[in-house]
Design an enzyme around this catalytic site. Structure first.
Site, PDB file in Angstrom:
ATOM      1  N   GLY A  30       0.846  -1.195   0.000  1.00  0.00           N
ATOM      2  CA  GLY A  30       0.000   0.000   0.000  1.00  0.00           C
ATOM      3  C   GLY A  30       0.870   1.229   0.000  1.00  0.00           C
ATOM      4  O   GLY A  30       2.056   1.140  -0.286  1.00  0.00           O
ATOM      5  N   ARG A  90     -11.556  -8.891   3.033  1.00  0.00           N
ATOM      6  CA  ARG A  90     -10.162  -8.405   3.058  1.00  0.00           C
ATOM      7  C   ARG A  90      -9.478  -8.689   4.387  1.00  0.00           C
ATOM      8  O   ARG A  90      -8.258  -8.707   4.471  1.00  0.00           O
ATOM      9  CB  ARG A  90     -10.111  -6.901   2.757  1.00  0.00           C
ATOM     10  CG  ARG A  90     -10.813  -6.064   3.808  1.00  0.00           C
ATOM     11  CD  ARG A  90     -10.844  -4.583   3.522  1.00  0.00           C
ATOM     12  NE  ARG A  90     -11.767  -3.956   4.463  1.00  0.00           N
ATOM     13  CZ  ARG A  90     -13.069  -3.860   4.275  1.00  0.00           C
ATOM     14  NH1 ARG A  90     -13.593  -4.280   3.157  1.00  0.00           N
ATOM     15  NH2 ARG A  90     -13.854  -3.336   5.201  1.00  0.00           N
ATOM     16  N   ASN A  91     -10.269  -8.860   5.442  1.00  0.00           N
ATOM     17  CA  ASN A  91      -9.700  -9.138   6.763  1.00  0.00           C
ATOM     18  C   ASN A  91      -9.808 -10.606   7.149  1.00  0.00           C
ATOM     19  O   ASN A  91      -9.868 -10.952   8.321  1.00  0.00           O
ATOM     20  CB  ASN A  91     -10.346  -8.237   7.817  1.00  0.00           C
ATOM     21  CG  ASN A  91      -9.967  -6.783   7.610  1.00  0.00           C
ATOM     22  OD1 ASN A  91      -8.839  -6.497   7.192  1.00  0.00           O
ATOM     23  ND2 ASN A  91     -10.883  -5.884   7.853  1.00  0.00           N
ATOM     24  N   ASP A 147     -14.647  -4.713  11.870  1.00  0.00           N
ATOM     25  CA  ASP A 147     -14.273  -4.587  10.457  1.00  0.00           C
ATOM     26  C   ASP A 147     -14.234  -5.967   9.790  1.00  0.00           C
ATOM     27  O   ASP A 147     -13.251  -6.331   9.149  1.00  0.00           O
ATOM     28  CB  ASP A 147     -12.931  -3.869  10.334  1.00  0.00           C
ATOM     29  CG  ASP A 147     -12.673  -3.356   8.923  1.00  0.00           C
ATOM     30  OD1 ASP A 147     -13.551  -3.563   8.052  1.00  0.00           O
ATOM     31  OD2 ASP A 147     -11.603  -2.773   8.683  1.00  0.00           O
ATOM     32  N   ASP A 183      -7.048  -9.428  12.132  1.00  0.00           N
ATOM     33  CA  ASP A 183      -7.318  -8.047  12.509  1.00  0.00           C
ATOM     34  C   ASP A 183      -7.326  -7.205  11.239  1.00  0.00           C
ATOM     35  O   ASP A 183      -7.045  -7.707  10.156  1.00  0.00           O
ATOM     36  CB  ASP A 183      -6.250  -7.569  13.497  1.00  0.00           C
ATOM     37  CG  ASP A 183      -4.854  -7.745  12.938  1.00  0.00           C
ATOM     38  OD1 ASP A 183      -4.565  -7.115  11.908  1.00  0.00           O
ATOM     39  OD2 ASP A 183      -4.072  -8.530  13.494  1.00  0.00           O
ATOM     40  N   PHE A 215       1.466   3.280   2.687  1.00  0.00           N
ATOM     41  CA  PHE A 215       2.345   3.379   3.847  1.00  0.00           C
ATOM     42  C   PHE A 215       2.578   2.038   4.520  1.00  0.00           C
ATOM     43  O   PHE A 215       3.331   1.942   5.475  1.00  0.00           O
ATOM     44  CB  PHE A 215       1.845   4.440   4.838  1.00  0.00           C
ATOM     45  CG  PHE A 215       0.820   3.943   5.815  1.00  0.00           C
ATOM     46  CD1 PHE A 215       1.223   3.405   7.020  1.00  0.00           C
ATOM     47  CD2 PHE A 215      -0.525   4.010   5.532  1.00  0.00           C
ATOM     48  CE1 PHE A 215       0.299   2.937   7.931  1.00  0.00           C
ATOM     49  CE2 PHE A 215      -1.457   3.541   6.426  1.00  0.00           C
ATOM     50  CZ  PHE A 215      -1.048   3.001   7.632  1.00  0.00           C
ATOM     51  N   VAL A 240       2.958  -5.858   3.251  1.00  0.00           N
ATOM     52  CA  VAL A 240       2.914  -7.192   3.828  1.00  0.00           C
ATOM     53  C   VAL A 240       3.946  -8.036   3.095  1.00  0.00           C
ATOM     54  O   VAL A 240       3.945  -8.112   1.870  1.00  0.00           O
ATOM     55  CB  VAL A 240       1.515  -7.826   3.682  1.00  0.00           C
ATOM     56  CG1 VAL A 240       1.494  -9.208   4.322  1.00  0.00           C
ATOM     57  CG2 VAL A 240       0.456  -6.942   4.319  1.00  0.00           C
TER      58      VAL A 240
END
Ligand SMILES: *[C@@H]1O[C@H](CO)[C@@H](O)[C@H](O)[C@H]1NC(C)=O
Ligand SMILES: *[C@@H]1O[C@H](CO)[C@@H](O)[C@H](O)[C@H]1NC(C)=O
Ligand SMILES: *[C@@H]1O[C@H](CO)[C@@H](O)[C@H](O)[C@H]1NC(C)=O
Length: 554
Positions: A287, A416-417, A412, A430, A289, A292
């Site tokens: 991304g 995606r999580n 959330d 998380d 900032f 992974v």
């Protein structure tokens, strides 16, 4: 070390044949090699053969190589240049000086070789050849060797990390991005305290719990669900009325985090790992900032390193982004359930680039996985069968049920999580870095707070209240993602319009191929009033029932 060259402060009377200097500036050496000093390839006409031989790896994030030269001859020195690329389809280059010209007299000139990667993850060898005619008969031939790592990333210039940990084998081959992290174990104290303060302060306001939701009776759950009777209409009108605004201003709820701050501090300390034990191998997700990586972690006393996933902030992350990363990354710490992926370790040695470690056992990000199923190159999209979807949903639901029993609200839930492996085993993670890695899923509604608008329950959207019931809502959207292979929910709806859209009773449409029974479960999760929504225990019963129906005749 060779590179730690001290700048010569003495200007010695130059011998007649001291034709030119060619070097990498202080800034360039730091950027490229992470070291302090200038690197002279040619000093006063003498070629540093040792330096020339070294093949400099160019990290994925560096797209420009800067060279500086200086004419000492007092007359223009003609040069020719040529860039030789081993795989021209994967990499192209350009220079901002002419291929044939003269090294100008008077002062330094810096020029740049830009490298443009194609859409491949690959390592490409290249060499930059330069001939400089130092006298009529004499030519200095130079060959600079570089290995460019192409990762098909956004253009985010950043500095490479130092390679200090000798790693067992595996530095060869395709996409290996061998960055290991420096062993700087001295940093801790001050930063530690700072981050703990952030963490503790934020933690205080972060969760609202609603244990009452969980304890509601299961009596009418499934009959209600079946009774919803939603047909294959595009959208449907919900019969509910808007929720009471004070749905979950729970002052009576027991707080998990009433433990003394010292204990939280210990919590981080407990799982702190030394940077030098972690080796980064390749970038998984990137991304603006955060990043992974796939990597390995050699635990003290362990025989062999284990595979890990490393979430880390990039160099230019701000203090608040760093604090958020840690806060969110530790949300599931200490929990143990087959459908949860809690953090394994954390390092905050380097204030600007802390990282979180997760065990890595062959799973992938679920959203990426679903999209891959959809856009697979081999033949038509591999749709998941209803049975597979239900099995995945069941696992996720068990994970969230466990969270809720621990009086934690995830806040959330989304594909995606989650992570999933080849056997479709699902784990909930998380949401650390999710905003950064999946920016299209988060929106600001003018309040500088980036929220997963399209996954939020109406009361979360309006009042920022989060309860087990808002997790249920998000779980409904998650089910919808599973059945649509990660289509963007409410793709056509402006985030600012979401609240009124939901209030008017509109919801996500029934996906093609989604059986009515499954869509009814989703629809049930999106009841306007939090009280009307099922609990996870009820959802589990419904999904289990449906699963039994599906497999009865198999
Ligand atoms: C440099 O000179 C050699 C011969 O001296 C020649 O083979 C080579 O092509 C030249 N390279 C460039 C970049 O002009
Ligand atoms: C080439 O580009 C670099 C920046 O990328 C700049 O610093 C340098 O001055 C440029 N050189 C010339 C000769 O234009
Ligand atoms: C070319 O330069 C080298 C040293 O730079 C010198 O030893 C050699 O004699 C020179 N050759 C000619 C032909 O001038």
């Amino acid at each position: 070390m060779l590179w730690r060259l001290v700048i010569l402060l003495f200007v010695i009377a130059r011998p007649a044949e001291s034709y030119f200097n060619l070097f990498l500036s202080f800034a360039e050496v730091h950027r490229l090699l992470g070291l302090d000093g200038e690197l002279f390839y040619v000093r006063e006409g003498t070629v540093n053969e040792y330096a020339m031989k070294f093949v400099v790896p160019v990290p994925a994030l560096i797209q420009k190589l800067h060279f500086t030269w200086e004419n000492l001859a007092g007359r223009p020195l003609p040069y020719t240049m040529f860039v030789d690329i081993s795989n021209p389809t994967a990499l192209s280059s350009s220079l901002n000086i002419s291929h044939i010209g003269e090294i100008p007299v008077g002062g330094l000139q810096t020029w740049a070789l830009s490298l443009h990667c194609g859409p491949y993850n690959i390592e490409v060898d290249l060499s930059l050849r330069i001939n400089v005619s130092v006298s009529r008969k004499n030519t200095t031939s130079l060959e600079f060797k570089r290995k460019k790592i192409c990762m098909n990333l956004k253009e985010t210039p950043t500095e490479p990390e130092e390679v200090l940990v000798a790693a067992p084998d595996s530095t060869s081959g395709g996409q290996i991005f061998y960055v290991a992290i420096g062993c700087a174990c001295a940093f801790m104290a001050a930063i530690f305290v700072l981050i703990i303060i952030y963490y503790v302060r934020d933690k205080k306001t972060r969760r609202h719990r609603d244990p009452l939701q969980e304890s509601r009776g299961l009596s009418s759950a499934c009959s209600m669900e079946r009774g919803t009777g939603v047909g294959p209409a595009q959208t449907f009108l919900s019969p509910e009325t808007p929720p009471p605004t004070s749905a979950a201003s729970g002052s009576s709820y027991r707080r998990l985090d009433d433990r003394p701050n010292r204990e939280l501090h210990e919590r981080i300390q407990e799982i702190t790992v030394q940077r030098c034990r972690v080796r980064l191998i390749s970038i998984e997700l990137e991304g603006t900032f955060g990043r992974v990586y796939r990597g390995s972690y050699h635990e003290e006393g362990a025989l062999s390193p284990k595979d890990v996933l490393v979430k880390t902030a990039a160099e230019h992350a701000s203090q608040s982004q760093v604090a958020l990363l840690l806060r969110e990354g530790l949300a599931l710490y200490g929990l143990s359930h087959p459908a949860l992926l809690p953090v394994l370790g954390v390092s905050i040695e380097d204030r600007s680039a802390p990282f979180l470690l997760y065990p890595h056992t062959g799973y992938k990000n679920m959203k990426r996985f679903l999209l891959k199923c959809k856009f697979s190159n081999e033949g038509p999209p591999r749709a998941l069968t209803t049975q597979e979807v239900v099995e995945m949903a069941l696992q996720a639901a068990k994970g969230v049920q466990y969270l809720h029993r621990k009086r934690l609200v995830h806040r959330d839930l989304a594909a995606r999580n989650c992570v999933v492996d080849d056997d479709l085993r699902v784990q909930i993670t998380d949401n650390a870095l999710a905003r950064d890695l999946f920016p299209q899923d988060y929106h600001c509604l003018g309040d500088n707070e980036n929220r997963p608008i399209k996954w939020l329950a109406i009361e979360s959207l309006l009042n920022k209240t989060f309860t087990t019931a808002s997790d249920v809502w998000a779980f409904g959207v998650f089910l919808w993602e599973l059945t649509t292979l990660a289509q963007q929910p409410y793709g056509e709806v402006d985030p600012f319009e979401m609240a009124s859209y939901l209030r008017e009773g509109y919801r996500l449409a029934q996906p093609i191929n989604c059986p009515d029974e499954l869509f009814a479960v989703m629809a049930y999760c999106w009841a306007m009033s939090a009280e009307e929504r099922p609990t996870f225990s009820q959802l589990l019963i419904c999904l289990q029932d449906f699963h039994t129906q599906l497999t009865r005749y198999v």
